[in-house]
Design an enzyme around this catalytic site. Structure first.
Site, mmCIF file in Angstrom:
data_model
loop_
_atom_site.group_PDB
_atom_site.id
_atom_site.type_symbol
_atom_site.label_atom_id
_atom_site.label_comp_id
_atom_site.label_asym_id
_atom_site.label_seq_id
_atom_site.Cartn_x
_atom_site.Cartn_y
_atom_site.Cartn_z
ATOM 1 N N GLN A 126 -3.766 0.267 -2.238
ATOM 2 C CA GLN A 126 -2.304 0.308 -2.301
ATOM 3 C C GLN A 126 -1.807 -0.248 -3.633
ATOM 4 O O GLN A 126 -2.046 -1.413 -3.943
ATOM 5 C CB GLN A 126 -1.725 -0.510 -1.144
ATOM 6 C CG GLN A 126 -0.202 -0.530 -1.082
ATOM 7 C CD GLN A 126 0.284 -1.387 0.083
ATOM 8 O OE1 GLN A 126 -0.371 -2.335 0.489
ATOM 9 N NE2 GLN A 126 1.444 -1.051 0.615
ATOM 10 N N GLY A 127 -1.108 0.577 -4.403
ATOM 11 C CA GLY A 127 -0.565 0.144 -5.693
ATOM 12 C C GLY A 127 0.917 -0.153 -5.602
ATOM 13 O O GLY A 127 1.739 0.634 -6.095
ATOM 14 N N SER A 129 2.472 -4.048 -5.276
ATOM 15 C CA SER A 129 2.848 -5.306 -5.926
ATOM 16 C C SER A 129 2.454 -5.339 -7.396
ATOM 17 O O SER A 129 1.435 -4.767 -7.802
ATOM 18 C CB SER A 129 2.195 -6.487 -5.204
ATOM 19 O OG SER A 129 2.720 -6.634 -3.906
ATOM 20 N N GLU A 244 2.533 -0.418 7.895
ATOM 21 C CA GLU A 244 1.711 -1.546 7.469
ATOM 22 C C GLU A 244 2.087 -2.808 8.237
ATOM 23 O O GLU A 244 1.223 -3.550 8.721
ATOM 24 C CB GLU A 244 1.877 -1.787 5.961
ATOM 25 C CG GLU A 244 1.065 -2.980 5.461
ATOM 26 C CD GLU A 244 1.295 -3.301 3.995
ATOM 27 O OE1 GLU A 244 0.630 -4.213 3.489
ATOM 28 O OE2 GLU A 244 2.143 -2.638 3.360
ATOM 29 N N ASN A 382 7.326 -13.283 5.083
ATOM 30 C CA ASN A 382 8.048 -13.474 6.345
ATOM 31 C C ASN A 382 9.517 -13.794 6.115
ATOM 32 O O ASN A 382 10.376 -13.434 6.921
ATOM 33 C CB ASN A 382 7.379 -14.576 7.160
ATOM 34 C CG ASN A 382 6.092 -14.093 7.830
ATOM 35 O OD1 ASN A 382 5.662 -12.964 7.611
ATOM 36 N ND2 ASN A 382 5.498 -14.937 8.644
ATOM 37 N N GLU A 383 9.827 -14.466 5.000
ATOM 38 C CA GLU A 383 11.227 -14.751 4.689
ATOM 39 C C GLU A 383 12.008 -13.459 4.450
ATOM 40 O O GLU A 383 13.140 -13.298 4.919
ATOM 41 C CB GLU A 383 11.316 -15.659 3.458
ATOM 42 C CG GLU A 383 10.835 -17.089 3.680
ATOM 43 C CD GLU A 383 9.326 -17.227 3.677
ATOM 44 O OE1 GLU A 383 8.819 -18.300 4.009
ATOM 45 O OE2 GLU A 383 8.639 -16.221 3.347
#
Length: 396
Positions: A126-127, A129, A244, A382-383
């Site tokens: 997965q590209g 971040s 995801e 999570n934030e």
């Protein structure tokens, strides 16, 4: 909602359980229960065993080579395989780009890639971040310039899980630098085996190097590798992230780690008593088990929704699942006591057999604890997920 299993569902559970016990290689089961490193060939073996059975794509429709199972069957399959000691199914092909191709891909893309995903003839990464563009993914800077019949791509991706094994990457790149935020981003499939792709490992707290940074320098991708429409990649990225985040709930993983926790608690204390008889330990196990069962019901509710897109509900699963995975790892480390701390990364590569509770078994508890901290971050922190829930579900 009926919480009891039907006779058909119980029969299916027994079928999956018997298959996993019979076909899962013993050495792979031992590695998984002992938290040893799972290698490339280990993943390939299990995927291909399932593919031979016709179970290689549990969540896909039959017309694309999947099982066509309903939500209950998929959950039963995941739980029973994990409890048997099977490694996770690689999510990047089956759970991420696969659903995107099924919904948005061209017929040529489906014909080319889907069957190869099931058999792991192509390994995907997965590209998304980048340095400075993780949770704020829309700020990504990787550029894809259209030149003739292809894109020329330059940029850097980071935290790219298992990229050192990957044949292909589904990459988000900016194709319109003048557009703001989410606009002007495209999703492009990149062949990782070409010149200009450099993969460099990132060492993590548990001593492993599962994640990588990936440099793209004048990398080429033909126009037919574009997913959907140019500059509309954010739409496909959100759809993929929904799948995801649902997968990060890790209900099968939670059930297995709960079983390991209970086994660790049965180890003999210096006093000769089982640690599971300690009221504080027993209370902690009972509470986390109730939370795992509640997560199971939540996963089933989301999966049973008629919509194929989990949407913001996936954020709830992501938060709760990641919290439970971290809690289970913490309790394992606490129950293992002094045996949890002196872990050796080299030991985790060993081909040792599973010997049950004790120092040899619990030595990886600290490493697993460190590794599980990442679940609160990947797939969107999570934030950030709480912000999505507040805006799209609560409406504040």
């Amino acid at each position: 909602m009926d919480l009891t299993w039907t006779p058909e569902e119980r029969a299916f559970r027994e079928e999956v359980r018997a298959f996993a016990q019979a076909k899962l290689p013993a050495d792979l089961r031992a590695k998984t229960f002992a938290h040893h490193r799972i290698k490339r060939d280990d993943y390939l073996r299990w995927h291909r065993i399932l593919a031979e059975k016709g179970w290689g794509a549990p969540s896909w429709p039959k017309e694309y080579g999947g099982t066509g199972w309903n939500a209950v069957q998929r959950m039963i399959f995941e739980i029973e395989c994990f409890k048997a000691g099977a490694p996770r199914l690689l999510p990047f092909g089956l759970g991420m780009i696969g659903p995107v191709l099924i919904k948005y891909g061209t017929q040529a893309q489906k014909d080319r890639f889907l069957s190869r995903i099931i058999n792991v003839d192509d390994w995907w990464c997965q590209g998304y971040s980048e340095p400075g563009s993780g949770s704020d993914l829309a700020s990504l800077k990787t550029r894809a310039e259209r030149v003739g019949d292809r894109y020329i791509i330059n940029g850097q991706k980071t935290w790219t899980t298992l990229a050192h094994y990957a044949d292909w990457m589904f990459c988000l790149a900016r194709t319109d630098p003048s557009a703001k935020a989410q606009r002007g981003i495209s999703m492009i499939l990149i062949d990782m085996r070409q010149p200009g792709v450099q993969v460099r490992p990132i060492k993590t707290l548990d001593g492993g190097a599962e994640v990588n940074e990936v440099w793209l320098e004048n990398v080429e991708a033909p126009l037919e590798n574009l997913i959907g429409e140019e500059n509309n990649g954010w739409t496909y990225a959100k759809y993929l992230l929904g799948h995801e985040r649902s997968g990060i709930a890790g209900i099968g993983h939670c059930h297995r780690e709960l079983a390991i926790l209970k086994s660790l608690a049965e180890r003999t204390m210096a006093s000769g008593e089982s640690l599971s008889l300690n009221p504080r330990v027993r209370d902690s196990i009972n509470r986390v088990e109730a939370q795992v069962l509640a997560l199971e019901m939540m996963v089933l509710r989301v999966a049973a929704d008629e919509s194929s897109d989990p949407g913001p509900k996936a954020s709830i699963l992501k938060i709760r699942g990641s919290e439970l995975q971290m809690e289970l790892a913490k309790l394992q480390m606490q129950v293992a006591g002094s045996d949890a701390w002196p872990y050796d990364p080299e030991w985790m590569l060993a081909e040792a057999d599973f010997h049950g509770p004790g120092p040899e078994y619990s030595a990886a508890a600290a490493a697993a604890y460190f590794d599980m901290r990442k679940t609160a971050i990947y797939g969107g922190t999570n934030e950030v997920q709480k912000g999505i829930i507040a805006k799209q579900i609560i409406g504040v």
